[in-house]
Design a protein around this motif. Structure first.
Motif, PDB file in Angstrom:
ATOM      1  N   ASN A   1       6.892   7.010  -1.029  1.00  0.00           N
ATOM      2  CA  ASN A   1       5.514   7.258  -1.447  1.00  0.00           C
ATOM      3  C   ASN A   1       5.236   6.513  -2.753  1.00  0.00           C
ATOM      4  O   ASN A   1       5.686   6.946  -3.819  1.00  0.00           O
ATOM      5  CB  ASN A   1       5.280   8.758  -1.646  1.00  0.00           C
ATOM      6  CG  ASN A   1       3.830   9.078  -1.985  1.00  0.00           C
ATOM      7  OD1 ASN A   1       2.991   8.183  -2.090  1.00  0.00           O
ATOM      8  ND2 ASN A   1       3.536  10.354  -2.173  1.00  0.00           N
ATOM      9  N   PRO A   2       4.508   5.405  -2.714  1.00  0.00           N
ATOM     10  CA  PRO A   2       4.216   4.658  -3.944  1.00  0.00           C
ATOM     11  C   PRO A   2       3.537   5.511  -5.014  1.00  0.00           C
ATOM     12  O   PRO A   2       3.770   5.305  -6.209  1.00  0.00           O
ATOM     13  CB  PRO A   2       3.296   3.530  -3.466  1.00  0.00           C
ATOM     14  CG  PRO A   2       3.638   3.355  -2.023  1.00  0.00           C
ATOM     15  CD  PRO A   2       3.976   4.726  -1.520  1.00  0.00           C
ATOM     16  N   ALA A   3       2.708   6.470  -4.597  1.00  0.00           N
ATOM     17  CA  ALA A   3       2.023   7.325  -5.571  1.00  0.00           C
ATOM     18  C   ALA A   3       3.021   8.184  -6.347  1.00  0.00           C
ATOM     19  O   ALA A   3       2.793   8.515  -7.517  1.00  0.00           O
ATOM     20  CB  ALA A   3       1.005   8.214  -4.863  1.00  0.00           C
ATOM     21  N   GLU A   4       4.130   8.531  -5.700  1.00  0.00           N
ATOM     22  CA  GLU A   4       5.157   9.323  -6.381  1.00  0.00           C
ATOM     23  C   GLU A   4       5.791   8.507  -7.508  1.00  0.00           C
ATOM     24  O   GLU A   4       6.070   9.033  -8.590  1.00  0.00           O
ATOM     25  CB  GLU A   4       6.224   9.761  -5.373  1.00  0.00           C
ATOM     26  CG  GLU A   4       7.290  10.670  -5.969  1.00  0.00           C
ATOM     27  CD  GLU A   4       8.329  11.105  -4.945  1.00  0.00           C
ATOM     28  OE1 GLU A   4       9.295  11.786  -5.340  1.00  0.00           O
ATOM     29  OE2 GLU A   4       8.183  10.754  -3.749  1.00  0.00           O
ATOM     30  N   TRP A   5       6.024   7.227  -7.254  1.00  0.00           N
ATOM     31  CA  TRP A   5       6.584   6.366  -8.302  1.00  0.00           C
ATOM     32  C   TRP A   5       5.592   6.218  -9.454  1.00  0.00           C
ATOM     33  O   TRP A   5       5.979   6.250 -10.624  1.00  0.00           O
ATOM     34  CB  TRP A   5       6.946   5.003  -7.724  1.00  0.00           C
ATOM     35  CG  TRP A   5       7.495   4.050  -8.746  1.00  0.00           C
ATOM     36  CD1 TRP A   5       6.888   2.949  -9.267  1.00  0.00           C
ATOM     37  CD2 TRP A   5       8.767   4.145  -9.397  1.00  0.00           C
ATOM     38  NE1 TRP A   5       7.695   2.342 -10.197  1.00  0.00           N
ATOM     39  CE2 TRP A   5       8.861   3.056 -10.295  1.00  0.00           C
ATOM     40  CE3 TRP A   5       9.835   5.039  -9.307  1.00  0.00           C
ATOM     41  CZ2 TRP A   5       9.979   2.842 -11.095  1.00  0.00           C
ATOM     42  CZ3 TRP A   5      10.953   4.824 -10.100  1.00  0.00           C
ATOM     43  CH2 TRP A   5      11.013   3.745 -10.982  1.00  0.00           C
ATOM     44  N   GLU A   6       4.324   6.073  -9.120  1.00  0.00           N
ATOM     45  CA  GLU A   6       3.294   5.967 -10.159  1.00  0.00           C
ATOM     46  C   GLU A   6       3.290   7.221 -11.029  1.00  0.00           C
ATOM     47  O   GLU A   6       3.174   7.146 -12.260  1.00  0.00           O
ATOM     48  CB  GLU A   6       1.925   5.775  -9.504  1.00  0.00           C
ATOM     49  CG  GLU A   6       0.792   5.496 -10.475  1.00  0.00           C
ATOM     50  CD  GLU A   6       0.896   4.138 -11.133  1.00  0.00           C
ATOM     51  OE1 GLU A   6       0.940   4.109 -12.381  1.00  0.00           O
ATOM     52  OE2 GLU A   6       0.957   3.129 -10.411  1.00  0.00           O
TER      53      GLU A   6
END
Length: 644
Positions: free
Chosen positions: A370-375
């Protein structure tokens, strides 16, 4: 006149600055004002160009300045030699030709780089065009890499044979010595045998910030092979303390986003770039070095260190606090050295923060899930001291006096290392609240007890002469002080640790490259710092043996006719201490005068161009800080006079 002086005499700094339209330089008196091109600033004209001295300074968020060369270095994210070449070409100044020996060395390095470029293609061929590379290709695609990403980073596969690469490149005219010199071959002296260093591994080309080949990183495919990761050895091209993996891909994104994210693994960098987080780099499997941080500082002051749960956890944090400086020299693991990082953060005036990755996961796994989790992980990054406080307190009984004392004794030294008095006061207050104790108790743990700062008793002696260098036209009034400071350091470099101690005790920041305005002075100081930090040669021998051609004329000029052989060390030290404080005081007085000028200059801007209220608030805040620092420096130069 040196080539640097010749270039400065031919090029007007305001013309170079004006090449960036967003600055919007306007003439105001004998100077120019505008908007800083190095940080987001549209309403406060805090950028000033001083044609008389050929310098510039941002009095806003950057708080940076320098000469023509420093501006081009920051604008183009390049080093001094490259800026020298760029401006020499623009000014029509012919740089002195390289010596025959240097030409031969450069030609040899070019051939070694060409060998590495061909080797990268050799490995790429085995990955994508040879059936032997199928296992490696399946591994990479299984890690979530696309065909485009594999090609973009030039990933490859080293075949399993002991002499496959050696046979191929000796057949193409390269010698065994050249293959060894680039780290492509290893040697067994006992068996008098050489063989391919990399075998049956995924190959990752490592390039410097300009995209030039330097070496390789290699990951095992057979779980029984060791080590899991294998880098090129130290060579004339591969210096793991200076290289950052992904820097050639990340440079523009770091500048555009004004932030860099530092992770541990090569594949983490590659997957994060694939997901759009292109401002990500990685060190070479070691703790961050000053050289690496300084490269990043040319592009941004905002740095996030993303650690896995083990490296960011309490055990690793405690180990990092205990081994501190030693960890900077360990090459087998990344150690979270809080004190070392704080030291570099202060020296580079950076904003270094720490965030941790969920336990049992790597950054590439997080972003693929999940890219949003990294953000969100990046958004949760905390300053170093706050990270250590939270980490050491996690899971502890904060009602236990012994626990409170243990945590406080670990954190107070970190707080004392902070250069900013505001940060020190803030973190002492936070620590007192967290431990439910009186702040005065924490003050007693400081050196001297109850916050009292010990003053070193120094016998004041008459300083040696500070005459401008004969034969050199000095337009910048700070230049004589800079030159004299460097002369003293070059003559007696072993006084620097004593100087650093006294500056720290008096709550002054350590001597750093930012104390010098001339790019030549900055480069000479950086070389001096390298000389002091190495152990292979004497400081003087290292400095003079490693001085670049670009500094040759400058060093000869500032040392001409200078001799203190019969001068006592104490007198030289007092002269050095006074010179540094006078240099800083002169810079602060100039800055105060300039801010007064900026306040009066606001009326010259059109109303829609600036926010007058916001600008005045920023100017007055800066004026207050500078005035306080000026009083402290004046007191240091006149210790027997009470200025309050």
């Amino acid at each position: 006149m040196t080539a640097v002086d010749e270039i400065k005499s031919r090029i007007h700094i305001e013309d170079i600055v004006n090449e960036i339209p967003s600055v919007k330089l306007r003439k105001s008196g004998k100077n120019y004002t505008g908007f800083c091109p190095f940080h987001d600033n549209k309403r406060t004209p805090a950028f000033v160009v001083f044609p008389d001295s050929g310098t510039w300074r941002c009095f806003g968020q950057c708080n940076e300045g320098g000469d023509l060369f420093k501006f081009v270095m920051k604008r183009d994210a390049c080093d001094f030699p490259q800026a020298l070449k760029t401006l020499a070409a623009k000014a029509g100044v012919e740089l002195e030709p390289l010596t025959p020996q240097r030409k031969e060395e450069d030609s040899h390095r070019d051939r070694l780089r060409q060998l590495l470029e061909e080797t990268a293609l050799f490995y790429q061929h085995y990955l994508t065009q040879n059936t032997q590379g199928k296992l490696a290709l399946d591994y990479l695609t299984g890690r979530g890499l696309t065909t485009e990403t594999i090609a973009s980073f030039g990933l490859g596969y080293a075949p399993p044979g002991w002499d496959t690469l050696m046979s191929h490149f000796t057949g193409r005219g390269y010698s065994i010595d050249e293959l060894k010199e680039t780290g492509l071959l290893s040697e067994n002296p006992e068996k008098e045998r050489v063989y391919d260093r990399f075998r049956h591994r995924v190959m990752i080309p490592i390039r410097d910030g300009q995209g030039r080949m330097a070496g390789f990183g290699a990951r095992v495919l057979d779980p029984n092979d060791v080590p899991k990761f294998l880098n090129s050895p130290q060579t004339v091209l591969f210096d793991k303390g200076r290289l950052l993996f992904g820097m050639d891909h990340a440079r523009k994104a770091i500048r555009d986003r004004d932030q860099v994210v530092i992770v541990e693994g090569y594949l983490d960098v590659i997957v994060l770039h694939q997901a759009g987080f292109t401002n990500t780099v990685s060190p070479m499997g070691t703790a961050l070095t000053e050289d690496q941080l300084r490269q990043l500082q040319h592009l941004t002051r905002k740095m996030i260190l993303a650690l896995d749960a083990d490296a960011a956890g309490a055990k690793a944090t405690m180990r990092g606090l205990e081994v501190a400086r030693q960890s900077l020299d360990r090459g087998d693991e990344i150690v979270f050295d809080a004190r070392g990082l704080l030291h570099e953060e202060s020296r580079l005036r950076a904003d270094l923060r720490v965030t941790s990755i969920p336990e049992g996961m790597d950054p590439d796994e997080v972003v693929l899930r999940n890219p949003a989790e990294w953000e969100a992980i990046l958004q949760n990054a905390r300053p170093i001291v706050q990270h250590v406080m939270d980490t050491l307190a996690a899971g502890q009984d904060l009602n236990d006096p012994k626990v409170k004392d243990g945590i406080a004794r670990q954190i107070i030294p970190l707080i004392e290392d902070l250069a900013s008095p505001i940060e020190r006061d803030t973190y002492r207050s936070r620590l007192a609240v967290m431990l439910h104790i009186n702040e005065e108790s924490l003050m007693q743990l400081q050196p001297g007890g109850k916050g009292e700062r010990r003053q070193l008793s120094r016998r004041r002696t008459r300083p040696s002469q500070r005459e401008p260098v004969a034969g050199v036209e000095i337009k910048n009034p700070l230049r004589p002080l800079e030159n004299h400071c460097l002369r003293l350091l070059l003559f007696k470099p072993d006084l620097l640790p004593q100087l650093e101690d006294e500056l720290k005790i008096n709550r002054f920041p350590p001597l750093s490259v930012d104390d010098f305005q001339s790019t030549e002075s900055q480069e000479a100081f950086l070389l001096m710092a390298r000389a002091i930090n190495q152990l292979d040669e004497s400081i003087r021998d290292f400095f003079w043996n490693n001085r670049p051609d670009t500094l040759e004329s400058f060093l000869l000029e500032i040392n001409r006719g200078f001799n203190l052989e019969n001068t006592p060390d104490e007198r030289i030290y007092d002269d050095l201490f006074d010179t540094i404080n006078r240099l800083r005081l002169a810079k602060i007085r100039e800055s105060i005068d300039t801010i007064r000028f900026l306040v009066t200059d606001l009326s010259g801007w059109e109303e829609q161009q600036v926010d007058e209220k916001e600008s005045l608030q920023e100017y007055y805040r800066k004026m207050s800080d500078l005035t306080a620092e000026r009083l402290r420096l004046e007191k240091a130069l006149q210790p027997d006079i009470n200025l309050h």
